[in-house]
Design a protein around this motif. Structure first.
Motif: not given
Length: 398
Positions: A212-229
Motif C-alpha cells: 500500500l505504501m508503494s502504491i501511495i508513493a508511486s501515485e504521488g501521495y496527496s496528489d494521487g487522487g482517488r486511488i491514494v484515498l
C-alpha cells in the motif's frame, strides 16, 4: 364486447412473450451446453442473454453445472472467462425503476452459488499469481464484488481464512500492472478486512503495508487522487482497533512514508480539490488512530511522530492558510492528540507559540447569517468582511 387493446396492454404482452421466449432459449442452450463438447459458441450466446434479468431464473438452476464447467476447463481461459461472466450476470442486482426491489431471483442464485464453499474457494484460486490472464482475473474480481454486494461478506471472509493461498492471491492484485485490477484489489481488501482482526493480521504479515505504501508513493501521495484515498482507507481499516497491526506499522517504520502525505503546494492555499481534502483528513485520521485509544504504545508513537517531523508538518498544516477549514480543524485536533500527556513535545511547543504569538492560532473563515455559526460575513457589502476567531487557548490543544 371485447376490450380494446391499449398501447400499454400491447407492451406488457410483448414484454411477457419476449421474456418467456428468452427463458426458453436459455434453457435450450443450457441443455445443449451440457451435452456438447464444442461449448465456446454456446457460452457466447449464453453470455449475451445472461445480461437480461429474464434469463436469470433459468441460469440459476444451472449454477452447479456452470461451476463444474470451470473446474473441467481450467486451462481454457476463454471458457472460464465466459462462465464467470454468466455467473456474475445471473447474480448481479440491477434495480428496475418500474419494479423496485424485484431482485429475489438474483439473491436466490447467490444463495445457490454459496451453498458449496468449494465454489468460493475456486473463484479465489482463479486470482492466482500464475494466472495473469486479464479477463479471467477481472471477471473473478467482479463476481466476488457481486457476492459482497449481495451480503456474503462473512462467508467470503471464512473462505479466505480457510484457503491457504487466498490472501496471497488477493494481495497479488495490488502489484498488478493493470490499474483497474490493482484498484479493484484495494477495494476488495478494504471490504474483506472489515471487523475481522484475523484477516487484518494476515494481510499485514503478507506485506500488505509495504504494498500500500508503494502504491501511495508511486501515485504521488496527496496528489494521487482517488486511488491514494482508497489505499489510505484500507490502511486505516487495517490499523483501527488492532494494536498488533499498529505496532507492526511502527516497527516497519511506515510513519516516514506518511510524512509526504501532508505536503502542500502554494496553489493548495487557494484551490484544494475535494479528493485532496479527503486524503488530508483521512491521513490525519490515520495519525489519530496511532496516538489515541488504549494502546500502551501511544507515547512511543507520539515520540516517533515528533522525531520524524510529522508533528511539525501537522502544525504547519493546521496554522496555514490552506483553503479548507475542516482540514485545519482536524489538524488542530490531531496536533493536540500527538501532544497529549507528552511533556517533551509540549515543552517543544512553547517556543513555537512565543515566537509566532497567538496570531498564528487565528482562523479566518466566512461567517454566514446563521445562529449555529461563529463567523460573520457581510453579504450586503461588495467587499466581503471577515471576523477572526478569538485565539485558541494553549490548554485546549493539549
Amino acid at each position: 364486447k371485447k376490450k380494446k387493446k391499449t398501447a400499454k396492454t400491447t407492451f406488457v404482452m410483448n414484454w411477457l412473450f419476449g421474456a418467456q421466449k428468452k427463458e426458453q432459449e436459455v434453457e435450450k442452450l443450457l441443455q445443449f451446453l451440457l451435452t456438447n463438447e464444442e461449448i465456446d459458441l454456446v457460452l457466447y450466446d449464453l453470455s449475451e442473454l445472461s445480461s437480461d434479468p429474464s434469463s436469470h431464473e433459468a441460469l440459476g438452476k444451472a449454477i452447479p453445472s456452470l461451476v463444474e464447467i470451470i473446474r473441467q476447463n481450467r486451462r481454457d481461459l476463454n471458457v472460464v472467462k465466459l462462465v464467470l461472466e454468466i455467473l456474475n450476470h445471473s447474480m448481479k442486482v440491477v434495480e428496475d425503476k418500474s419494479n423496485p426491489g424485484n431482485y429475489y431471483v438474483e439473491l436466490l442464485n447467490t444463495e445457490t452459488f454459496c451453498e458449496s464453499e468449494k465454489n468460493l474457494t475456486l473463484i479465489l484460486e482463479l486470482l492466482s499469481e500464475e494466472n495473469v490472464n486479464f479477463k479471467v482475473r477481472y471477471n473473478s474480481v467482479q463476481l466476488i464484488k457481486t457476492l459482497l454486494e449481495n451480503g456474503k461478506l462473512q462467508q467470503i471472509q471464512q473462505s479466505v481464512l480457510k484457503s491457504p493461498l487466498a490472501i496471497s492471491n488477493l494481495l497479488h492484485l495490488l502489484s498488478d500492472s493493470r490499474p483497474i485490477l490493482r484498484n479493484d484489489g484495494i477495494e476488495l481488501l478494504k471490504e474483506l478486512c472489515q471487523n475481522n482482526q484475523e484477516l487484518q493480521k494476515l494481510i499485514v504479515f503478507q506485506n500488505g503495508f509495504e504494498s500500500l505504501m508503494s502504491i501511495i508513493a508511486s501515485e504521488g501521495y496527496s496528489d494521487g487522487g482517488r486511488i491514494v484515498l482508497e489505499a489510505i482507507q484500507l490502511l486505516t481499516n487495517l490499523l483501527r482497533s488492532n494494536v498488533s497491526n499498529q505496532n507492526y506499522f511502527r516497527e516497519l517504520n511506515c510513519l516516514k512514508n506518511v510524512y509526504p502525505l501532508f505536503q502542500i503546494e502554494n496553489t493548495d492555499l487557494w484551490i484544494l480539490t475535494d479528493v485532496k481534502v479527503d486524503i488530508l483528513l483521512l491521513s490525519l485520521d490515520l495519525l489519530d488512530i496511532l496516538v489515541s485509544g488504549k494502546n500502551p504504545n501511544v507515547p512511543i508513537n507520539q515520540k516517533i511522530m515528533h522525531q520524524q517531523n510529522i508533528f511539525h508538518r501537522v502544525l504547519e498544516l493546521s496554522l496555514s492558510s490552506i483553503n479548507s477549514l475542516p482540514v485545519r480543524i482536524k489538524g488542530l485536533k490531531t496536533m493536540g492528540d500527538i501532544m497529549k500527556g507528552n511533556e517533551p513535545i509540549q515543552s517543544h511547543f512553547h517556543p513555537i507559540k512565543s515566537l509566532s504569538t497567538t496570531q498564528h492560532l487565528l482562523l479566518l473563515a466566512p461567517y454566514h447569517h446563521n445562529h449555529h455559526h461563529r463567523y460573520h460575513r457581510h453579504h450586503h457589502h461588495p467587499h466581503h468582511h471577515y471576523h477572526l476567531l478569538p485565539p485558541i487557548p494553549y490548554s485546549a490543544l493539549i
